[in-house]
Write a protein that holds these residues in place. Structure first.
Motif, PDB file in Angstrom:
ATOM      1  N   LEU A 276       0.742  -1.349   0.141  1.00  0.00           N
ATOM      2  CA  LEU A 276       0.112   0.165   0.072  1.00  0.00           C
ATOM      3  C   LEU A 276       0.917   1.184   0.090  1.00  0.00           C
ATOM      4  O   LEU A 276       0.631   2.212  -0.873  1.00  0.00           O
ATOM      5  N   ALA A 277       1.870   1.233   0.861  1.00  0.00           N
ATOM      6  CA  ALA A 277       2.822   2.412   0.643  1.00  0.00           C
ATOM      7  C   ALA A 277       3.567   2.744  -0.392  1.00  0.00           C
ATOM      8  O   ALA A 277       3.648   3.708  -1.175  1.00  0.00           O
ATOM      9  N   ARG A 278       3.767   1.584  -1.039  1.00  0.00           N
ATOM     10  CA  ARG A 278       4.696   1.575  -2.314  1.00  0.00           C
ATOM     11  C   ARG A 278       3.577   2.265  -3.464  1.00  0.00           C
ATOM     12  O   ARG A 278       4.010   2.809  -4.340  1.00  0.00           O
ATOM     13  N   MET A 279       2.275   1.868  -3.284  1.00  0.00           N
ATOM     14  CA  MET A 279       1.425   2.206  -4.385  1.00  0.00           C
ATOM     15  C   MET A 279       1.297   3.669  -4.077  1.00  0.00           C
ATOM     16  O   MET A 279       1.279   4.496  -5.118  1.00  0.00           O
ATOM     17  N   GLY A 280       1.058   4.358  -3.090  1.00  0.00           N
ATOM     18  CA  GLY A 280       1.017   5.725  -2.847  1.00  0.00           C
ATOM     19  C   GLY A 280       2.309   6.273  -3.198  1.00  0.00           C
ATOM     20  O   GLY A 280       2.210   7.426  -4.147  1.00  0.00           O
ATOM     21  N   GLU A 281       3.409   5.818  -3.020  1.00  0.00           N
ATOM     22  CA  GLU A 281       4.743   6.515  -3.432  1.00  0.00           C
ATOM     23  C   GLU A 281       4.824   6.588  -5.033  1.00  0.00           C
ATOM     24  O   GLU A 281       5.208   7.425  -5.678  1.00  0.00           O
ATOM     25  N   ALA A 282       4.508   5.354  -5.469  1.00  0.00           N
ATOM     26  CA  ALA A 282       4.506   5.281  -7.231  1.00  0.00           C
ATOM     27  C   ALA A 282       3.592   6.420  -7.653  1.00  0.00           C
ATOM     28  O   ALA A 282       3.890   7.078  -8.467  1.00  0.00           O
ATOM     29  N   ALA A 283       2.329   6.495  -7.337  1.00  0.00           N
ATOM     30  CA  ALA A 283       1.430   7.425  -7.610  1.00  0.00           C
ATOM     31  C   ALA A 283       1.798   8.778  -7.452  1.00  0.00           C
ATOM     32  O   ALA A 283       1.969   9.836  -8.422  1.00  0.00           O
ATOM     33  N   ALA A 284       2.400   9.104  -6.183  1.00  0.00           N
ATOM     34  CA  ALA A 284       3.131  10.630  -6.224  1.00  0.00           C
ATOM     35  C   ALA A 284       4.429  10.927  -6.973  1.00  0.00           C
ATOM     36  O   ALA A 284       4.358  11.992  -7.700  1.00  0.00           O
ATOM     37  N   ARG A 285       5.023   9.886  -7.217  1.00  0.00           N
ATOM     38  CA  ARG A 285       6.194  10.168  -8.312  1.00  0.00           C
ATOM     39  C   ARG A 285       5.637  10.254  -9.714  1.00  0.00           C
ATOM     40  O   ARG A 285       6.267  11.181 -10.431  1.00  0.00           O
ATOM     41  N   MET A 286       4.809   9.417 -10.189  1.00  0.00           N
ATOM     42  CA  MET A 286       4.048   9.654 -11.470  1.00  0.00           C
ATOM     43  C   MET A 286       3.624  11.025 -11.782  1.00  0.00           C
ATOM     44  O   MET A 286       3.663  11.594 -12.747  1.00  0.00           O
ATOM     45  N   VAL A 287       2.987  11.666 -10.513  1.00  0.00           N
ATOM     46  CA  VAL A 287       2.529  13.042 -10.599  1.00  0.00           C
ATOM     47  C   VAL A 287       3.727  14.019 -10.737  1.00  0.00           C
ATOM     48  O   VAL A 287       3.618  14.692 -11.574  1.00  0.00           O
ATOM     49  N   MET A 288       4.808  14.075  -9.770  1.00  0.00           N
ATOM     50  CA  MET A 288       5.506  14.995  -9.698  1.00  0.00           C
ATOM     51  C   MET A 288       6.498  14.870 -11.066  1.00  0.00           C
ATOM     52  O   MET A 288       7.224  15.992 -11.240  1.00  0.00           O
ATOM     53  N   GLU A 289       6.808  13.592 -11.447  1.00  0.00           N
ATOM     54  CA  GLU A 289       7.746  13.591 -12.592  1.00  0.00           C
ATOM     55  C   GLU A 289       6.969  13.878 -13.949  1.00  0.00           C
ATOM     56  O   GLU A 289       7.543  13.703 -15.073  1.00  0.00           O
ATOM     57  N   ARG A 290       5.681  14.232 -13.870  1.00  0.00           N
ATOM     58  CA  ARG A 290       4.915  14.388 -15.081  1.00  0.00           C
ATOM     59  C   ARG A 290       5.096  13.301 -16.262  1.00  0.00           C
ATOM     60  O   ARG A 290       5.866  13.504 -17.182  1.00  0.00           O
ATOM     61  N   ARG A 291       4.890  11.870 -15.992  1.00  0.00           N
ATOM     62  CA  ARG A 291       5.331  10.973 -16.511  1.00  0.00           C
ATOM     63  C   ARG A 291       4.998  11.010 -18.078  1.00  0.00           C
ATOM     64  O   ARG A 291       3.882  11.700 -18.461  1.00  0.00           O
ATOM     65  N   SER A 292       5.818  10.627 -18.810  1.00  0.00           N
ATOM     66  CA  SER A 292       5.946  10.798 -20.312  1.00  0.00           C
ATOM     67  C   SER A 292       4.709  10.003 -20.772  1.00  0.00           C
ATOM     68  O   SER A 292       4.399   8.812 -20.568  1.00  0.00           O
ATOM     69  N   PRO A 293       3.837  10.608 -21.611  1.00  0.00           N
ATOM     70  CA  PRO A 293       2.483   9.805 -22.279  1.00  0.00           C
ATOM     71  C   PRO A 293       3.073   8.477 -23.106  1.00  0.00           C
ATOM     72  O   PRO A 293       2.214   7.656 -23.455  1.00  0.00           O
ATOM     73  N   ASP A 294       4.510   8.443 -23.600  1.00  0.00           N
ATOM     74  CA  ASP A 294       4.942   7.273 -24.126  1.00  0.00           C
ATOM     75  C   ASP A 294       5.209   6.111 -23.110  1.00  0.00           C
ATOM     76  O   ASP A 294       5.214   4.930 -23.522  1.00  0.00           O
ATOM     77  N   ALA A 295       5.194   6.588 -21.739  1.00  0.00           N
ATOM     78  CA  ALA A 295       5.498   5.401 -20.691  1.00  0.00           C
ATOM     79  C   ALA A 295       4.223   4.724 -20.395  1.00  0.00           C
ATOM     80  O   ALA A 295       3.115   4.974 -20.911  1.00  0.00           O
ATOM     81  N   ASP A 296       4.336   3.543 -19.916  1.00  0.00           N
ATOM     82  CA  ASP A 296       3.088   2.630 -19.803  1.00  0.00           C
ATOM     83  C   ASP A 296       2.399   3.478 -18.504  1.00  0.00           C
ATOM     84  O   ASP A 296       2.821   3.636 -17.428  1.00  0.00           O
ATOM     85  N   PRO A 297       1.183   3.709 -18.676  1.00  0.00           N
ATOM     86  CA  PRO A 297       0.280   4.550 -17.669  1.00  0.00           C
ATOM     87  C   PRO A 297       0.005   3.475 -16.599  1.00  0.00           C
ATOM     88  O   PRO A 297      -0.609   4.226 -15.541  1.00  0.00           O
ATOM     89  N   ARG A 298       0.042   2.327 -16.904  1.00  0.00           N
ATOM     90  CA  ARG A 298      -0.356   1.371 -15.558  1.00  0.00           C
ATOM     91  C   ARG A 298       0.888   0.789 -14.781  1.00  0.00           C
ATOM     92  O   ARG A 298       1.876   0.412 -15.275  1.00  0.00           O
ATOM     93  N   VAL A 299       0.753   0.976 -13.679  1.00  0.00           N
ATOM     94  CA  VAL A 299       1.979   0.339 -12.724  1.00  0.00           C
ATOM     95  C   VAL A 299       1.276  -0.560 -11.862  1.00  0.00           C
ATOM     96  O   VAL A 299       0.088  -0.530 -11.121  1.00  0.00           O
ATOM     97  N   ILE A 300       1.821  -2.028 -11.875  1.00  0.00           N
ATOM     98  CA  ILE A 300       1.219  -3.165 -11.277  1.00  0.00           C
ATOM     99  C   ILE A 300       1.920  -3.731 -10.282  1.00  0.00           C
ATOM    100  O   ILE A 300       3.288  -4.088 -10.635  1.00  0.00           O
ATOM    101  N   LEU A 301       2.076  -3.616  -9.051  1.00  0.00           N
ATOM    102  CA  LEU A 301       2.945  -3.915  -7.883  1.00  0.00           C
ATOM    103  C   LEU A 301       2.964  -5.412  -7.525  1.00  0.00           C
ATOM    104  O   LEU A 301       1.625  -5.837  -7.283  1.00  0.00           O
ATOM    105  N   PRO A 302       3.775  -6.220  -7.046  1.00  0.00           N
ATOM    106  CA  PRO A 302       3.480  -7.657  -6.561  1.00  0.00           C
ATOM    107  C   PRO A 302       2.995  -7.716  -5.249  1.00  0.00           C
ATOM    108  O   PRO A 302       3.031  -6.750  -4.535  1.00  0.00           O
ATOM    109  N   THR A 303       2.233  -8.797  -5.136  1.00  0.00           N
ATOM    110  CA  THR A 303       1.726  -9.181  -3.834  1.00  0.00           C
ATOM    111  C   THR A 303       2.196 -10.388  -3.361  1.00  0.00           C
ATOM    112  O   THR A 303       2.941 -10.969  -4.202  1.00  0.00           O
ATOM    113  N   GLU A 304       2.320 -10.683  -2.066  1.00  0.00           N
ATOM    114  CA  GLU A 304       2.917 -11.875  -1.292  1.00  0.00           C
ATOM    115  C   GLU A 304       2.029 -12.516  -0.354  1.00  0.00           C
ATOM    116  O   GLU A 304       1.402 -11.550   0.188  1.00  0.00           O
ATOM    117  N   LEU A 305       2.114 -13.703  -0.118  1.00  0.00           N
ATOM    118  CA  LEU A 305       1.340 -14.247   1.319  1.00  0.00           C
ATOM    119  C   LEU A 305       2.165 -14.368   2.342  1.00  0.00           C
ATOM    120  O   LEU A 305       3.410 -14.379   2.500  1.00  0.00           O
TER     121      LEU A 305
END
Length: 364
Positions: free
Chosen positions: A306-335
């Motif tokens: 969850l924390a990494r999800m929030g961090e990733a979203a903040a960085r995408m906003v602050m870095e004004r992610r390039s339109p050419d980059a993949d717009p979806r980030v999927i982070l791994p889960t574990e048991l």
């Protein structure tokens, strides 16, 4: 001809071009572009569509001299889940001197429209929307002002080009199912989130796939759809464990609760029915919020970052992610295996009558 970079006939798109396309005055376009409220909804939608069609963007994402802001909108605040998301957002924003403005949106269209106008007027450097339905109009409104918008754990499937961050919910559901099946459980129930939630559907699909792997029969009558809340988990767990239509020989020996909040409700239901966890009922959660380890017994759960999800979203906003980059980030889960799961005992769970059998959940 107009290109996607805001160029028309070899020059940059200006307000007059948008006004001509929308059939309104330049003053009206200016009002919409600056988030002023004295424009009807139909006119605003027409102007925003023209902005998107022409590729018109504001030259600056925020007012000169204003403090950098990121707008964060939540569907609800009442779980540890939201705190973990904010903890992740705070990491990169605080170090960069960016403040977060947090809003609560309950999905009401009127409230959403008013919030969008407020956000546009503040001109933040970006917007993060958590557990909400990504819509074309919402993305268009922010894009026309050159304000990047990222959805965390979106309810529905994001439109093409809309940025999103989520965990690998399908694999998480698979891990939960595999774990319980490997322990020997076959009568396994699951309590999911809302049917319109993409994460709930993915977790259920992964969970079902585990049965295929183990060549085990999946019983759709063991599925209950609810909300990601403890109250919903308790109500549906009681239905599964003590419902009038649930015979003792068909009562589940395990429940996969598709959030830790739902799992808390399952613990409460088990306590009320004098059932021991894991002796009479194994429980697996999903999220691995910080309070999951304080339950008695400690909750086996699927950890999503969850924390990494929030961090990733903040960085995408602050870095004004390039339109050419993949717009979806999927982070791994574990048991994360703790003490709420074990091999099934009797084929029908018994009711214990000792005080030590009660599984009272501690909340904080």
């Amino acid at each position: 001809m107009t290109s996607g970079n805001g160029v028309k006939g070899g020059r940059r798109v200006i307000l007059r071009d948008v006004a001509e396309r929308a059939g309104v005055s330049i003053a009206t376009v200016s009002k919409v572009a600056n988030g002023r409220g004295e424009v009807s909804r139909d006119t605003r939608n027409r102007v925003e569509r023209a902005m998107a069609d022409l590729g018109y963007f504001q030259s600056s994402p925020h007012k000169a001299g204003s403090s950098p802001l990121i707008e964060v909108a939540f569907h609800h605040f009442d779980t540890v889940w939201t705190l973990d998301i904010m903890r992740g957002i705070a990491g990169p924003t605080q170090s960069a001197g960016v403040r977060s403005v947090v809003s609560l949106l309950d999905g009401d269209d009127v409230q959403m429209a008013a919030w969008v106008e407020e956000v546009v007027a503040r001109r933040p450097i970006g917007v993060i929307v958590v557990f909400s339905k990504p819509t074309e109009s919402l993305g268009r409104r922010f894009a026309s002002r050159n304000i990047p918008c990222v959805f965390i754990d979106p309810l529905g499937n994001p439109e093409s080009g809309i940025m999103s961050v989520q965990s690998d919910n399908w694999s998480g559901g698979l891990y939960a199912g595999r774990h319980l099946l490997a322990l020997g459980h076959r009568r396994i129930a699951t309590i999911t989130g809302p049917g319109n939630a993409m994460c709930a559907n993915a977790r259920l699909a992964g969970f079902r796939s585990a049965f295929t792997e183990f060549d085990a029969s999946f019983d759709p009558t063991m599925v209950r759809h609810g909300e990601f809340t403890a109250d919903s988990g308790e109500r549906l767990a009681r239905e599964l464990l003590d419902g009038d239509a649930m015979r003792a020989d068909r009562r589940p020996t395990a429940i996969f609760a598709q959030s830790d909040e739902i799992a808390l409700g399952v613990y409460r239901a088990a306590a009320a029915l004098d059932m021991r966890i894991p002796d009479d009922l194994s429980v697996v959660g999903f999220d691995d919020v910080r309070t999951s380890i304080t339950l008695m017994p400690a909750l086996t759960t699927v950890s999503q970052p969850l924390a990494r999800m929030g961090e990733a979203a903040a960085r995408m906003v602050m870095e004004r992610r390039s339109p050419d980059a993949d717009p979806r980030v999927i982070l791994p889960t574990e048991l994360v295996v703790r003490t709420s799961t074990a091999a099934p005992g009797d084929q029908a769970p018994s009711r214990a009558d000792s005080l030590g059998a009660k599984t009272l959940a501690m909340t904080s």
